[in-house]
Design a protein around this motif. Sequence first.
Motif, PDB file in Angstrom:
ATOM      1  N   VAL A   1       0.838  -1.203   0.000  1.00  0.00           N
ATOM      2  CA  VAL A   1       0.000   0.000   0.000  1.00  0.00           C
ATOM      3  C   VAL A   1       0.873   1.253   0.000  1.00  0.00           C
ATOM      4  O   VAL A   1       0.620   2.212  -0.742  1.00  0.00           O
ATOM      5  CB  VAL A   1      -0.940   0.015   1.215  1.00  0.00           C
ATOM      6  N   GLY A   2       1.912   1.252   0.817  1.00  0.00           N
ATOM      7  CA  GLY A   2       2.776   2.425   0.900  1.00  0.00           C
ATOM      8  C   GLY A   2       3.456   2.746  -0.416  1.00  0.00           C
ATOM      9  O   GLY A   2       3.573   3.918  -0.802  1.00  0.00           O
ATOM     10  N   LEU A   3       3.895   1.703  -1.124  1.00  0.00           N
ATOM     11  CA  LEU A   3       4.574   1.936  -2.404  1.00  0.00           C
ATOM     12  C   LEU A   3       3.644   2.580  -3.430  1.00  0.00           C
ATOM     13  O   LEU A   3       4.100   3.306  -4.317  1.00  0.00           O
ATOM     14  CB  LEU A   3       5.136   0.624  -2.949  1.00  0.00           C
ATOM     15  N   GLN A   4       2.342   2.297  -3.308  1.00  0.00           N
ATOM     16  CA  GLN A   4       1.388   2.892  -4.255  1.00  0.00           C
ATOM     17  C   GLN A   4       1.138   4.367  -3.972  1.00  0.00           C
ATOM     18  O   GLN A   4       0.550   5.064  -4.802  1.00  0.00           O
ATOM     19  CB  GLN A   4       0.060   2.130  -4.196  1.00  0.00           C
ATOM     20  N   THR A   5       1.560   4.846  -2.812  1.00  0.00           N
ATOM     21  CA  THR A   5       1.373   6.260  -2.505  1.00  0.00           C
ATOM     22  C   THR A   5       2.486   7.113  -3.104  1.00  0.00           C
ATOM     23  O   THR A   5       2.402   8.344  -3.078  1.00  0.00           O
ATOM     24  CB  THR A   5       1.345   6.484  -0.979  1.00  0.00           C
ATOM     25  N   ILE A   6       3.525   6.465  -3.606  1.00  0.00           N
ATOM     26  CA  ILE A   6       4.630   7.201  -4.232  1.00  0.00           C
ATOM     27  C   ILE A   6       4.223   7.523  -5.665  1.00  0.00           C
ATOM     28  O   ILE A   6       4.275   6.677  -6.550  1.00  0.00           O
ATOM     29  CB  ILE A   6       5.939   6.390  -4.205  1.00  0.00           C
ATOM     30  N   LYS A   7       3.790   8.725  -5.886  1.00  0.00           N
ATOM     31  CA  LYS A   7       3.311   9.138  -7.199  1.00  0.00           C
ATOM     32  C   LYS A   7       4.253  10.187  -7.788  1.00  0.00           C
ATOM     33  O   LYS A   7       5.009  10.850  -7.082  1.00  0.00           O
ATOM     34  CB  LYS A   7       1.893   9.705  -7.104  1.00  0.00           C
ATOM     35  N   SER A   8       4.157  10.330  -9.080  1.00  0.00           N
ATOM     36  CA  SER A   8       4.956  11.330  -9.777  1.00  0.00           C
ATOM     37  C   SER A   8       4.044  12.218 -10.608  1.00  0.00           C
ATOM     38  O   SER A   8       3.002  11.782 -11.089  1.00  0.00           O
ATOM     39  CB  SER A   8       6.002  10.658 -10.681  1.00  0.00           C
ATOM     40  N   ALA A   9       4.446  13.453 -10.798  1.00  0.00           N
ATOM     41  CA  ALA A   9       3.665  14.388 -11.607  1.00  0.00           C
ATOM     42  C   ALA A   9       4.003  14.273 -13.089  1.00  0.00           C
ATOM     43  O   ALA A   9       3.492  15.033 -13.897  1.00  0.00           O
ATOM     44  CB  ALA A   9       3.922  15.816 -11.129  1.00  0.00           C
ATOM     45  N   TYR A  10       4.855  13.340 -13.431  1.00  0.00           N
ATOM     46  CA  TYR A  10       5.309  13.223 -14.813  1.00  0.00           C
ATOM     47  C   TYR A  10       4.772  11.971 -15.492  1.00  0.00           C
ATOM     48  O   TYR A  10       5.397  11.409 -16.389  1.00  0.00           O
ATOM     49  CB  TYR A  10       6.844  13.216 -14.856  1.00  0.00           C
ATOM     50  N   GLY A  11       3.607  11.536 -15.074  1.00  0.00           N
ATOM     51  CA  GLY A  11       3.003  10.370 -15.705  1.00  0.00           C
ATOM     52  C   GLY A  11       3.569   9.076 -15.153  1.00  0.00           C
ATOM     53  O   GLY A  11       4.137   9.021 -14.059  1.00  0.00           O
ATOM     54  N   ILE A  12       3.438   8.015 -15.931  1.00  0.00           N
ATOM     55  CA  ILE A  12       3.890   6.694 -15.493  1.00  0.00           C
ATOM     56  C   ILE A  12       5.409   6.648 -15.481  1.00  0.00           C
ATOM     57  O   ILE A  12       6.069   6.938 -16.479  1.00  0.00           O
ATOM     58  CB  ILE A  12       3.341   5.596 -16.425  1.00  0.00           C
ATOM     59  N   GLN A  13       5.949   6.269 -14.353  1.00  0.00           N
ATOM     60  CA  GLN A  13       7.395   6.109 -14.199  1.00  0.00           C
ATOM     61  C   GLN A  13       7.705   4.608 -14.176  1.00  0.00           C
ATOM     62  O   GLN A  13       7.608   3.961 -13.138  1.00  0.00           O
ATOM     63  CB  GLN A  13       7.873   6.793 -12.921  1.00  0.00           C
ATOM     64  N   TYR A  14       8.057   4.082 -15.337  1.00  0.00           N
ATOM     65  CA  TYR A  14       8.200   2.633 -15.463  1.00  0.00           C
ATOM     66  C   TYR A  14       9.309   2.082 -14.578  1.00  0.00           C
ATOM     67  O   TYR A  14       9.141   1.052 -13.921  1.00  0.00           O
ATOM     68  CB  TYR A  14       8.469   2.264 -16.927  1.00  0.00           C
ATOM     69  N   ALA A  15      10.436   2.735 -14.549  1.00  0.00           N
ATOM     70  CA  ALA A  15      11.552   2.244 -13.744  1.00  0.00           C
ATOM     71  C   ALA A  15      11.199   2.253 -12.262  1.00  0.00           C
ATOM     72  O   ALA A  15      11.487   1.302 -11.527  1.00  0.00           O
ATOM     73  CB  ALA A  15      12.804   3.077 -14.000  1.00  0.00           C
ATOM     74  N   GLN A  16      10.559   3.336 -11.793  1.00  0.00           N
ATOM     75  CA  GLN A  16      10.179   3.400 -10.386  1.00  0.00           C
ATOM     76  C   GLN A  16       9.112   2.370 -10.043  1.00  0.00           C
ATOM     77  O   GLN A  16       9.136   1.778  -8.958  1.00  0.00           O
ATOM     78  CB  GLN A  16       9.673   4.807 -10.049  1.00  0.00           C
ATOM     79  N   ASN A  17       8.180   2.146 -10.958  1.00  0.00           N
ATOM     80  CA  ASN A  17       7.152   1.134 -10.711  1.00  0.00           C
ATOM     81  C   ASN A  17       7.769  -0.251 -10.583  1.00  0.00           C
ATOM     82  O   ASN A  17       7.392  -1.039  -9.707  1.00  0.00           O
ATOM     83  CB  ASN A  17       6.126   1.141 -11.850  1.00  0.00           C
ATOM     84  N   MET A  18       8.712  -0.559 -11.453  1.00  0.00           N
ATOM     85  CA  MET A  18       9.363  -1.871 -11.383  1.00  0.00           C
ATOM     86  C   MET A  18      10.241  -1.981 -10.135  1.00  0.00           C
ATOM     87  O   MET A  18      10.318  -3.041  -9.505  1.00  0.00           O
ATOM     88  CB  MET A  18      10.210  -2.112 -12.638  1.00  0.00           C
ATOM     89  N   ALA A  19      10.893  -0.877  -9.757  1.00  0.00           N
ATOM     90  CA  ALA A  19      11.701  -0.896  -8.536  1.00  0.00           C
ATOM     91  C   ALA A  19      10.817  -1.118  -7.314  1.00  0.00           C
ATOM     92  O   ALA A  19      11.175  -1.889  -6.407  1.00  0.00           O
ATOM     93  CB  ALA A  19      12.473   0.422  -8.402  1.00  0.00           C
ATOM     94  N   SER A  20       9.650  -0.481  -7.290  1.00  0.00           N
ATOM     95  CA  SER A  20       8.716  -0.683  -6.178  1.00  0.00           C
ATOM     96  C   SER A  20       8.241  -2.127  -6.121  1.00  0.00           C
ATOM     97  O   SER A  20       8.139  -2.728  -5.038  1.00  0.00           O
ATOM     98  CB  SER A  20       7.515   0.259  -6.329  1.00  0.00           C
TER      99      SER A  20
END
Length: 282
Positions: free
Chosen positions: A232-251
């Motif tokens: 749940v906590g990882l889903q709260t990490i959002k970016s204002a620049y759209g989908i961040q593929y690398a960050q999503n995979m790292a999470s």
Amino acid sequence: MVLVIQSRRKMTPGKMAALMAAAFLAVWVIPFAWATATAFQSETDAAAPKVTWVPPSGFTIDAFVKVFQDGNIPLWTWSSFYTSAAITLITLVISSLVAYALSRIDFRGKRVLMGVIIAPIIIPPPVLIIPLFNQMVALRMIDTSWAIVLPQVIHPAMVFVLKKFFDQIPRELEEAAVMDGASRLRIFTQIVVPLSRPILAAVAIFVFIGAWNNFLWPFIATNDNSLLTLPVGLQTIKSAYGIQYAQNMASALLAALPLIVVFLFFQRQIVTGFATSGPAGT
């Protein structure tokens, strides 16, 4: 034609099983390897339309650094660990006692009760979200760890698995203990539980993994940042620049890493527990 017939003859059941295992392994490993490669890329390389395993600008850990900077990973990991551990412990106690009673104690309505306990297996968990939430609100447990733990401690499937295992334990062992004056509780704790360690370990691991991966209920049950579980906590990490593929995979890798470690250390208990048909295999 002769070569085809000979090759078919050489295809033994063992080779067929090995090929199927290799196919299943590839289905799992390729997406995981792709997610890992993406997590170690820059956002520019990860979002590029050209598919490549090796990014032009090389590998980097910027995505992981960004995730750790924007989120409280240690706190969320600890929250996931202690809630999952509490769920596992309470589930083991409840499920094993219920399964033992259904396996050994004869009483009126036993078959009906067994059906009532097993029937919820066919009910999709999302159907129970609203009733459970209303119940937690009535008990004033929302935004507490108990709101995350208590609704997840009932596992009908685990009761069924444990009952089937307990049915395999010879009753002669318990009858001898009764003749020595042992109580029902003592028989359970000193005879049944030690003989059931493989299946109890397997059940514990599966319950722990299920609790760790659960996203929907912890997401609904609490808004307190200090109580958020890792998924749940990882889903709260959002970016204002759209989908961040690398960050999503790292999470995703950070959330899956503890479970991978658990499986690597306890895979023998998982296989042994569910492959054992009786105490002779313990």
